[in-house]
Design a protein around this motif. Structure first.
Motif, PDB file in Angstrom:
ATOM      1  N   GLY A 147      41.497  48.206  54.024  1.00 15.03           N
ATOM      2  CA  GLY A 147      41.267  46.960  53.024  1.00 15.03           C
ATOM      3  C   GLY A 147      41.970  47.571  51.454  1.00 15.03           C
ATOM      4  N   ALA A 148      41.970  46.592  50.772  1.00 18.12           N
ATOM      5  CA  ALA A 148      42.248  46.936  49.465  1.00 18.12           C
ATOM      6  C   ALA A 148      41.873  45.817  48.374  1.00 18.12           C
ATOM      7  CB  ALA A 148      43.824  47.303  49.002  1.00 18.12           C
ATOM      8  N   HIS A 149      41.471  46.269  47.262  1.00 18.41           N
ATOM      9  CA  HIS A 149      41.041  45.027  46.230  1.00 18.41           C
ATOM     10  C   HIS A 149      42.151  45.159  45.276  1.00 18.41           C
ATOM     11  CE1 HIS A 149      37.412  46.222  48.155  1.00 18.41           C
ATOM     12  NE2 HIS A 149      37.202  47.541  47.666  1.00 18.41           N
ATOM     13  N   VAL A 150      42.680  43.659  44.995  1.00 15.52           N
ATOM     14  CA  VAL A 150      43.899  43.492  44.379  1.00 15.52           C
ATOM     15  C   VAL A 150      43.892  42.375  43.541  1.00 15.52           C
ATOM     16  CG1 VAL A 150      45.470  44.572  46.230  1.00 15.52           C
ATOM     17  CG2 VAL A 150      44.768  42.094  46.180  1.00 15.52           C
ATOM     18  N   ARG A 151      44.180  42.432  42.369  1.00 16.22           N
ATOM     19  CA  ARG A 151      44.495  41.112  41.693  1.00 16.22           C
ATOM     20  C   ARG A 151      45.640  40.398  42.029  1.00 16.22           C
ATOM     21  NH1 ARG A 151      44.096  45.778  38.462  1.00 16.22           N
ATOM     22  NH2 ARG A 151      46.113  45.946  38.512  1.00 16.22           N
ATOM     23  N   ILE A 152      45.211  38.943  42.116  1.00 18.83           N
ATOM     24  CA  ILE A 152      46.403  37.750  42.513  1.00 18.83           C
ATOM     25  C   ILE A 152      47.284  37.290  41.457  1.00 18.83           C
ATOM     26  CG2 ILE A 152      46.335  35.690  43.858  1.00 18.83           C
ATOM     27  CD1 ILE A 152      45.105  38.150  45.484  1.00 18.83           C
ATOM     28  N   VAL A 153      48.522  37.363  41.867  1.00 21.27           N
ATOM     29  CA  VAL A 153      49.444  36.584  40.907  1.00 21.27           C
ATOM     30  C   VAL A 153      49.990  35.438  41.792  1.00 21.27           C
ATOM     31  CG1 VAL A 153      49.702  38.693  39.708  1.00 21.27           C
ATOM     32  CG2 VAL A 153      51.304  38.084  41.619  1.00 21.27           C
TER      33      VAL A 153
END
Length: 384
Positions: A147-153
Motif C-alpha cells: 500500500g501507499a498513502h498518496v495525495r490526490i490530484v
C-alpha cells in the motif's frame, strides 16, 4: 483460516517463540524473516490479530495485540516489528468493501505492508494512476499486497482538498507483483525487518482498492478497534515490542549474574551488592513502564467501548505512554548491557543484537521527543 480468538493470540505467540529464537541468527543474516517463521506466524493467525472478525480475523483489543508482540519480541525484535507493522496495516480492511477486503486478506498469505506518506496519484476514470517510490516498508518481503498513502490530484493536476481545506490523502493498495522492491535496508538494528523501498510506474489503481485511512466516517466496520486508527495502534504495538526486547535483555543479564565471576573482582556477580541494586532498580523501571503503558491502553479502551469515541485526550495519552515506554525500555537495555560487561560485545551472547535493535526502535517516529512537546501543549491548553 478461521478466526483466532483474541485470548489465544498470546498463547500462540508464546508457543512459537522458541522457533523464532532459533531462527533469529538467520533472520539477522538474511535481513528478512525466514520462510519457516513467516509460515508459523501465518498458520497461527498472528498476522490477523487486528483484522475484522467478519473477515476471519481476531479483531483483538489492544491489550492482547500488545501482549502478542511482547512475546514475539522476547525471541526476536525484527520478527515482532514486522508482525506489528503488517497487523496494523490490516486495519485498512475496516475501510474497504467486503469483497475487496476478502481478495486482499483471504488469499495467499494475506499480508499487507506499506511505507511512509509520499507523492501523488492522479485521478482518472475508474480510479487513479501513480508513478512513485516509497521507503520504510517493514514486512514488505513477506507481503502479498503493498500500500501507499498518496495525495490526490485531479486529471488536470490540481490538488484535491477535503472539506476543511486539507489535502486529500488516500491509501492505495496493489499486489506486490505490481511493484519493484529495492534492497536498501542496511541498518544498525532491526536488520531482519527487510524495511526496503518499492516503486511503481504508471500503475492503475481501481477505485475499490483505495480508502481513506483513519477517517471514522469512512469505516465500513463499526467495531471500536477501528476508531483508534493506525497511528495510535502503531504506537502501542511498537512500545510493546520495546518492552519485550527490554524484558529479554534484562533476563539475560540476570541469568549471567547468577553464574559469572567478573575479572579482577573479589566475588561473583550474584554476591555483588552493586549488582543487586542495579537489578532491583532496573526491574522497577521496566515494571513501571509496562504498567503505565497497559494502564493507559486499557483506560482508553474502556472509554472507547463505552462511548464509541477516540478523543484527542486519548490520542495524547497513548502518544505520551508509548513514547515514554520506548525511552524507558532503552534505558533498561542499556543498564543490562552495561551490567554484562565485556560479555555483551560478542555476537554469540544475547546482548549486542538486542542493544542494536532497541536503539533502532528508539530512533523511529513513535519515540520522537517532539511527542512530549505535543502532549505538553495539550496539557497547557486544557488548563486555560
Amino acid at each position: 483460516m478461521n478466526a483466532t480468538p483474541e485470548l489465544g493470540l498470546v498463547e500462540r505467540a508464546r508457543a512459537i517463540a522458541p522457533l523464532i529464537a532459533r531462527e533469529a541468527d538467520e533472520i539477522e543474516r538474511m535481513r528478512r524473516l525466514t520462510p519457516v517463521v513467516v509460515t508459523a506466524l501465518v498458520e497461527n493467525g498472528l498476522y490477523r490479530a487486528l483484522l475484522p472478525q467478519s473477515l476471519g480475523g481476531a479483531e483483538a483489543a489492544p491489550e492482547h495485540f500488545m501482549q502478542m508482540l511482547e512475546e514475539i519480541a522476547k525471541a526476536d525484535a525484527s520478527t515482532a516489528w514486522c508482525l506489528g507493522q503488517c497487523s496494523v496495516c490490516a486495519m485498512i480492511a475496516a475501510s474497504l468493501d467486503h469483497d475487496t477486503a476478502q481478495e486482499i486478506f483471504n488469499a495467499g498469505p494475506g499480508i499487507l505492508a506499506w511505507g511512509a506518506i509520499a507523492h501523488e496519484a492522479r485521478a482518472v476514470e475508474g480510479g487513479y494512476r501513480v508513478t512513485a517510490r516509497w521507503d520504510f516498508a517493514s514486512g514488505s518481503r513477506q507481503a502479498s499486497w503493498l500500500g501507499a498513502h498518496v495525495r490526490i490530484v485531479g486529471s488536470d493536476g490540481t490538488p484535491r482538498k477535503n472539506a476543511d481545506g486539507s489535502a486529500e490523502v488516500r491509501t492505495i493498495l496493489f499486489p506486490v507483483a505490481s511493484a519493484t522492491l529495492h534492497d536498501v535496508w542496511q541498518a544498525i538494528g532491526l536488520a531482519g525487518t527487510g524495511t526496503d523501498s518499492y516503486d511503481v510506474a504508471d500503475l492503475f489503481i481501481p477505485e475499490r482498492f483505495t480508502a481513506f485511512r483513519d477517517v471514522p466516517h469512512a469505516l465500513v466496520e463499526k467495531g471500536p478497534l477501528y476508531r483508534i486508527g493506525t497511528g495510535s495502534t502503531f504506537s502501542l504495538g511498537f512500545a510493546a515490542v520495546s518492552l519485550g526486547v527490554a524484558r529479554a535483555t534484562l533476563d539475560a543479564a540476570i541469568a549471567l549474574s547468577r553464574g559469572k565471576h567478573q575479572s579482577l573482582a573479589a566475588s561473583a556477580m550474584r554476591d555483588n551488592q552493586a549488582i543487586h541494586g542495579l537489578i532491583g532498580r532496573t526491574e522497577g523501571d521496566l515494571r513501571a513502564a509496562r504498567a503505565y503503558l497497559y494502564a493507559t491502553a486499557n483506560a482508553m479502551w474502556r472509554d472507547l467501548v463505552a462511548t464509541g469515541e477516540f478523543s484527542a485526550a486519548h490520542r495524547g495519552a497513548v502518544r505520551l505512554a508509548a513514547t515514554w515506554t520506548i525511552h524507558q525500555s532503552a534505558k533498561v537495555v542499556d543498564a543490562a548491557y552495561h551490567m554484562a560487561g565485556a560479555t555483551a560485545v560478542f555476537r554469540s551472547n544475547p546482548f549486542e543484537r538486542r542493544f542494536r535493535d532497541m536503539h533502532a526502535i528508539a530512533q523511529q517516529i513513535q519515540a520522537r521527543d517532539t511527542h512530549y512537546e505535543d502532549v505538553g501543549k495539550m496539557i497547557l491548553a486544557k488548563a486555560r
